[in-house]
Motif scaffolding. Structure first.
Motif, PDB file in Angstrom:
ATOM      1  N   PHE A  71       0.836  -1.274   0.049  1.00 54.85           N
ATOM      2  CA  PHE A  71       0.025  -0.079   0.203  1.00 54.85           C
ATOM      3  C   PHE A  71       0.588   1.116   0.084  1.00 54.85           C
ATOM      4  O   PHE A  71       0.599   2.232   0.820  1.00 54.85           O
ATOM      5  CB  PHE A  71      -1.123   0.031   1.184  1.00 54.85           C
ATOM      6  N   SER A  72       1.594   1.072  -1.017  1.00 58.65           N
ATOM      7  CA  SER A  72       2.681   2.366  -1.141  1.00 58.65           C
ATOM      8  C   SER A  72       2.542   3.112  -2.474  1.00 58.65           C
ATOM      9  O   SER A  72       1.752   2.423  -3.234  1.00 58.65           O
ATOM     10  CB  SER A  72       4.198   2.050  -0.927  1.00 58.65           C
ATOM     11  N   THR A 252       4.155   8.021 -11.918  1.00 60.50           N
ATOM     12  CA  THR A 252       3.552   7.612 -10.823  1.00 60.50           C
ATOM     13  C   THR A 252       3.321   6.097 -10.675  1.00 60.50           C
ATOM     14  O   THR A 252       2.767   5.676 -11.810  1.00 60.50           O
ATOM     15  CB  THR A 252       2.382   8.501 -10.300  1.00 60.50           C
ATOM     16  N   SER A 253       3.525   5.441  -9.563  1.00 55.21           N
ATOM     17  CA  SER A 253       2.731   4.089  -9.284  1.00 55.21           C
ATOM     18  C   SER A 253       2.635   3.709  -7.896  1.00 55.21           C
ATOM     19  O   SER A 253       2.600   4.674  -6.997  1.00 55.21           O
ATOM     20  CB  SER A 253       4.148   3.200  -9.888  1.00 55.21           C
ATOM     21  N   SER A 254       2.059   2.549  -7.517  1.00 61.00           N
ATOM     22  CA  SER A 254       1.438   2.031  -6.582  1.00 61.00           C
ATOM     23  C   SER A 254       1.415   0.780  -6.213  1.00 61.00           C
ATOM     24  O   SER A 254       1.584  -0.155  -7.320  1.00 61.00           O
ATOM     25  CB  SER A 254       0.184   2.907  -6.096  1.00 61.00           C
ATOM     26  N   THR A 255       1.494   0.388  -4.838  1.00 58.36           N
ATOM     27  CA  THR A 255       1.361  -1.173  -4.898  1.00 58.36           C
ATOM     28  C   THR A 255       0.039  -1.259  -3.555  1.00 58.36           C
ATOM     29  O   THR A 255      -0.354  -0.191  -3.231  1.00 58.36           O
ATOM     30  CB  THR A 255       2.462  -1.867  -4.053  1.00 58.36           C
ATOM     31  N   GLY A 256      -0.278  -2.446  -3.504  1.00 53.33           N
ATOM     32  CA  GLY A 256      -1.303  -2.609  -2.644  1.00 53.33           C
ATOM     33  C   GLY A 256      -1.006  -3.950  -1.458  1.00 53.33           C
ATOM     34  O   GLY A 256      -0.233  -3.971  -1.216  1.00 53.33           O
ATOM     35  N   GLN A 257      -1.919  -4.810  -1.619  1.00 56.03           N
ATOM     36  CA  GLN A 257      -1.798  -6.119  -0.968  1.00 56.03           C
ATOM     37  C   GLN A 257      -0.956  -6.713  -1.748  1.00 56.03           C
ATOM     38  O   GLN A 257       0.193  -7.611  -1.574  1.00 56.03           O
ATOM     39  CB  GLN A 257      -2.974  -6.700  -0.639  1.00 56.03           C
ATOM     40  N   LEU A 258      -0.980  -6.358  -3.246  1.00 59.34           N
ATOM     41  CA  LEU A 258      -0.270  -7.033  -4.109  1.00 59.34           C
ATOM     42  C   LEU A 258       0.943  -5.874  -4.498  1.00 59.34           C
ATOM     43  O   LEU A 258       0.952  -4.957  -4.482  1.00 59.34           O
ATOM     44  CB  LEU A 258      -0.950  -7.317  -5.334  1.00 59.34           C
ATOM     45  N   VAL A 259       2.421  -6.571  -4.430  1.00 64.14           N
ATOM     46  CA  VAL A 259       3.352  -5.652  -4.559  1.00 64.14           C
ATOM     47  C   VAL A 259       4.250  -6.147  -5.715  1.00 64.14           C
ATOM     48  O   VAL A 259       4.459  -7.017  -6.024  1.00 64.14           O
ATOM     49  CB  VAL A 259       4.248  -5.753  -3.250  1.00 64.14           C
ATOM     50  N   GLU A 260       4.969  -4.949  -6.347  1.00 67.43           N
ATOM     51  CA  GLU A 260       6.063  -5.195  -7.262  1.00 67.43           C
ATOM     52  C   GLU A 260       6.632  -3.924  -7.506  1.00 67.43           C
ATOM     53  O   GLU A 260       6.379  -2.915  -6.913  1.00 67.43           O
ATOM     54  CB  GLU A 260       5.359  -5.325  -8.610  1.00 67.43           C
ATOM     55  N   SER A 261       7.764  -4.062  -8.219  1.00 65.71           N
ATOM     56  CA  SER A 261       8.749  -2.785  -8.390  1.00 65.71           C
ATOM     57  C   SER A 261       8.553  -2.398  -9.569  1.00 65.71           C
ATOM     58  O   SER A 261       8.751  -3.020 -10.470  1.00 65.71           O
ATOM     59  CB  SER A 261      10.354  -3.200  -7.930  1.00 65.71           C
ATOM     60  N   HIS A 262       8.347  -1.061  -9.731  1.00 66.35           N
ATOM     61  CA  HIS A 262       8.246  -0.225 -10.946  1.00 66.35           C
ATOM     62  C   HIS A 262       9.264   0.535 -11.067  1.00 66.35           C
ATOM     63  O   HIS A 262       9.752   1.589 -10.247  1.00 66.35           O
ATOM     64  CB  HIS A 262       7.012   0.671 -10.775  1.00 66.35           C
ATOM     65  N   LYS A 263      10.269   0.350 -12.086  1.00 74.05           N
ATOM     66  CA  LYS A 263      11.417   1.057 -12.560  1.00 74.05           C
ATOM     67  C   LYS A 263      11.545   1.424 -13.760  1.00 74.05           C
ATOM     68  O   LYS A 263      10.689   1.094 -14.895  1.00 74.05           O
ATOM     69  CB  LYS A 263      12.456  -0.005 -12.358  1.00 74.05           C
ATOM     70  N   VAL A 264      12.100   2.889 -13.969  1.00 76.28           N
ATOM     71  CA  VAL A 264      12.411   3.689 -15.023  1.00 76.28           C
ATOM     72  C   VAL A 264      13.829   3.670 -15.440  1.00 76.28           C
ATOM     73  O   VAL A 264      14.571   3.970 -14.475  1.00 76.28           O
ATOM     74  CB  VAL A 264      11.647   4.866 -15.046  1.00 76.28           C
ATOM     75  N   LEU A 265      14.414   3.098 -16.522  1.00 73.49           N
ATOM     76  CA  LEU A 265      15.591   2.795 -16.728  1.00 73.49           C
ATOM     77  C   LEU A 265      16.130   4.033 -17.661  1.00 73.49           C
ATOM     78  O   LEU A 265      17.393   4.197 -17.568  1.00 73.49           O
ATOM     79  CB  LEU A 265      15.977   1.673 -17.536  1.00 73.49           C
ATOM     80  N   ALA A 266      15.371   4.690 -18.652  1.00 67.35           N
ATOM     81  CA  ALA A 266      15.737   5.762 -19.297  1.00 67.35           C
ATOM     82  C   ALA A 266      14.554   6.673 -19.915  1.00 67.35           C
ATOM     83  O   ALA A 266      13.504   5.929 -19.781  1.00 67.35           O
ATOM     84  CB  ALA A 266      16.522   5.216 -20.465  1.00 67.35           C
ATOM     85  N   TRP A 267      14.906   7.711 -20.031  1.00 67.04           N
ATOM     86  CA  TRP A 267      13.358   8.843 -20.382  1.00 67.04           C
ATOM     87  C   TRP A 267      13.980   9.876 -21.433  1.00 67.04           C
ATOM     88  O   TRP A 267      14.985  10.402 -21.060  1.00 67.04           O
ATOM     89  CB  TRP A 267      12.950   9.160 -19.294  1.00 67.04           C
TER      90      TRP A 267
END
Length: 698
Positions: A71-72, A252-267
């Motif tokens: 929940f982040s 922007t991104s979020s997690t809940g009870q389910l989690v994962e890592s959201h990453k940006v490598l280049a932009w």
């Protein structure tokens, strides 16, 4: 890993320098000054121009929005606002952005929820919540126009509240998480079907988001691959009511009870240079795909080995039993087999294969009807298209069946229809399986078609040359001589490249080179039968040449050999030649088009008449016919020499030869009629018809 980071901001302002500019100043002030924003991040530093909120961090030059915390929220924005819309105007500046991202799952943890590329008027995360809201909105403000938020979401959770299409989609969001348009994640390869991409697999994906002329285009593919030409989303939408003059841009991104890592490598981002994305480094990037555990260490693997071993033993036992029973069954069947079945056994195809190929002989697959049964189109298990002829035991079906497999079954030539195999379901029920000829029979392209499908003069000559080559192979190219005995347009088939192939060997006979075929029953098609067949009942090379001559005339003239109310084809063409009007016999439809060589037309028509000459001794051999059709023009030598082309041309132009043409037949006309044949054969003799009804010259 090599990373590159640069940022530029350019302003273009005009200042008066002399009197002329003072005069033009009101017009200049009426134009909006353009602010161009271009930046590229090939990796991130903590000192970069980024605003980071909540769980967003830069680790090892990778922008990580969320981690394993439940929940982040994680949000990262470009440090300053960028011009998004012309002041006091509804004009929205076009923009192009590209980024490489990865949604990395954690081992033994269910992944969720997703990330969004956003335009937002405010910094921070106030008014947002985690879980299914993706750190973009909350329960109370979702769907409010005053949000002035535009986003492209990459969502791995199907939420009924927002009418998500599935749990792996890309969507365009305007002031709400109910997407304006959404599509399953993936890409369209060039000239291929849609390829799905699993968003939370840990793989690196590159995304392009462009806005220009009210069109929002979203494209994605695996990082390192070429950008597809076709976007997965292309939506017409005016963002003028959504964008303020200046906006923040970021993720922007979020997690809940389910989690994962959201990453940006280049932009990269630009509102002036749509090719800036080419500066992104797409190779040598870290991978976040979870390593697979060695399968041989798992309990499931051990259990599977034990069960699989027992299964293999059981299968081997059953297979051995099957082989024993099959051997006994084949031994019993072999005792009941006829001699011809043993001889041609290697080409046998099972009935089950044929039934599956033709969809149980469905009527929708019927492509022809012959004297002894129907012909079906089928597709074998390997994908090969075939034509299947069912032959009944009636009307000499057995004789036709054996003639086909004993002749064409062993012949291989590019201008003969290939026989793939045969099948006998039960006594008296036979099937022949041929290569499928995509363009049907020659007669359909000469007589029964509109102008768009009608064969040109060049095509007709080429197909006649193909058939002549096939007949020459039958007469001279194989270990035995094969007499076709039924050469006609409906028995010439056209493959995918419109090459002519001679088929239907149901009346064919074989004998050794140098031998003379004995007298037989009169078989063939009215209009194509040589006069000597009626007199002596003996087929020869020259009777095939006669049939080929009729084929030449009907193809060149666009007329069948015998038609109601008209003189026979050969006699008609001969009379035109005697009158010096031979070109009047050429197909009127082709004459109208005018795309032909008149000298070549007359040459081929002369050849057709010579092949169909009543006296078999005056007809050329198929080798000589092939040479004439190939258009060689050597100087004449002895008529017995190898090079016969010039000799034939001389013979074709001989007025004396044609002066006695009709008298040589021995009939009142230039062709034997039904009455002639009825008087020459007994009721026990049979005629083979290409159609189920008795039609002359078909």
């Amino acid at each position: 890993m090599s990373f590159l980071c640069f940022s530029t901001m350019k302003e273009k302002n005009q200042h008066p320098k002399h009197l002329l500019l003072l005069i033009l100043l009101p017009a200049i002030l009426s134009l909006q000054s353009a602010l161009a924003v271009d930046f590229v991040f090939n990796g991130f530093n903590s000192s970069d121009m980024l605003l980071l909120y909540s769980n967003a961090t830069v680790e090892s030059r990778i922008l990580t929005l969320t981690n394993s915390t439940n929940f982040s929220i994680g949000r990262a924005l470009y440090k300053s606002k960028i011009p998004a819309k012309a002041p006091n105007s509804s004009y929205v500046y076009p923009f192009s952005t590209s980024f490489i991202f990865s949604i990395a799952p954690y081992k033994n943890t269910l992944p969720g929820h997703g990330m969004v590329f956003i335009f937002t008027p405010v910094a921070g995360i106030k008014g947002t919540s985690s879980s299914q809201h993706l750190g973009l909105f909350n329960f109370t403000n979702d769907g409010i126009p005053s949000n002035h938020v535009f986003g492209v979401e990459f969502d791995v959770f199907k939420n009924e509240e927002f009418q998500d299409i599935n749990d792996n989609h890309v969507g365009i969001d305007v002031n709400s998480l109910k997407s304006v348009e959404a599509h399953e994640a993936g890409y369209w390869p060039e000239n291929s079907d849609f390829k799905k991409l699993k968003l939370n697999s840990g793989e690196n994906y590159q995304v392009w988001i462009d806005y220009k002329d009210f069109f929002i285009n979203v494209t994605m593919v695996r990082a390192g691959m070429q950008r597809p030409r076709t976007p997965i989303l292309s939506v017409f939408y005016n963002l003028s009511d959504v964008f303020e003059d200046e906006m923040f841009v970021g993720f922007t991104s979020s997690t809940g009870q389910l989690v994962e890592s959201h990453k940006v490598l280049a932009w990269s981002f630009s509102n002036s240079n749509f090719s800036l994305s080419e500066s992104l480094i797409t190779s040598g990037l870290p991978s976040f795909v979870l390593p697979k555990s060695p399968i041989f260490k798992s309990k499931g693997f051990i259990a599977g080995i034990v069960v699989g071993g027992l299964f293999v033993i059981g299968v081997c036992a059953l297979f051995s039993l099957f082989l024993i029973k099959r051997h006994r069954r084949l031994a019993r069947e072999r005792e009941d087999m006829e001699d011809w079945e043993l001889e041609f056994w290697p080409h046998r195809i099972t009935y089950q294969e044929i039934e599956a190929a033709t969809k149980s002989f469905g009527e929708e697959n019927v492509i022809g009807v012959g004297a002894n049964g129907k012909v079906y189109k089928g597709v074998l298990a390997g994908g090969a298209e075939v034509a299947v002829k069912r032959i009944s035991h009636e009307n000499d079906g057995m004789r036709e069946f054996l003639a086909e497999i004993s002749s064409i079954g062993r012949l291989k030539h590019r201008n003969l229809v290939g026989l793939r195999g045969w099948c006998k379901r039960e006594k008296g029920s036979f099937m022949l399986v041929y290569d499928y000829m995509e363009n049907g029979s020659l007669d359909k392209r000469v007589f029964d078609c509109d102008e768009s499908k009608m064969l040109s003069f060049e095509d007709r000559i080429r197909i006649l040359r193909d058939v002549a080559s096939g007949v020459l192979y039958l007469h001279e190219g194989w270990e035995s001589k094969v007499l076709h005995r039924d050469i006609k347009a409906s028995n010439v088939l056209l493959d995918k490249e419109m090459n002519g192939r001679l088929g239907d060997f149901g009346l064919a006979r074989m004998h050794g080179h140098g031998e003379v075929l004995g007298t037989t029953r009169v078989v063939g098609t009215i209009g194509y039968l040589a006069p000597e067949i009626i007199r002596v009942g003996r087929a020869s090379d020259q009777t095939d040449v006669f049939g080929f001559g009729i084929l030449i005339l009907e193809v060149m003239c666009g007329r069948r050999p015998i038609e109601d109310g008209k003189p026979p084809l050969v006699e008609w063409v001969w009379q035109l030649m005697v009158q010096g009007k031979l070109m009047d016999g050429f197909d009127e439809r082709l004459r109208t088009k005018g795309e032909f060589n008149e000298e070549e037309v007359e040459r081929v028509l002369h050849l057709g008449l010579l092949c169909a000459y009543p006296d078999p001794n005056a007809r050329p051999s198929m080798r000589q016919v092939v040479k004439v059709l190939e258009g060689k023009n050597d100087q004449p030598e002895e008529s017995e020499t190898e090079d016969m082309d010039a000799y034939l041309l001389h013979k074709l132009q001989s007025k004396e030869m044609w002066s006695d043409f009709s008298q040589t037949f021995g009939y009142g006309s230039a062709h034997p009629t039904f009455e002639d044949i009825k008087q020459s054969i007994s009721t026990s003799m049979s005629l083979s018809w290409s159609n189920t009804s008795m039609v002359e010259g078909r």
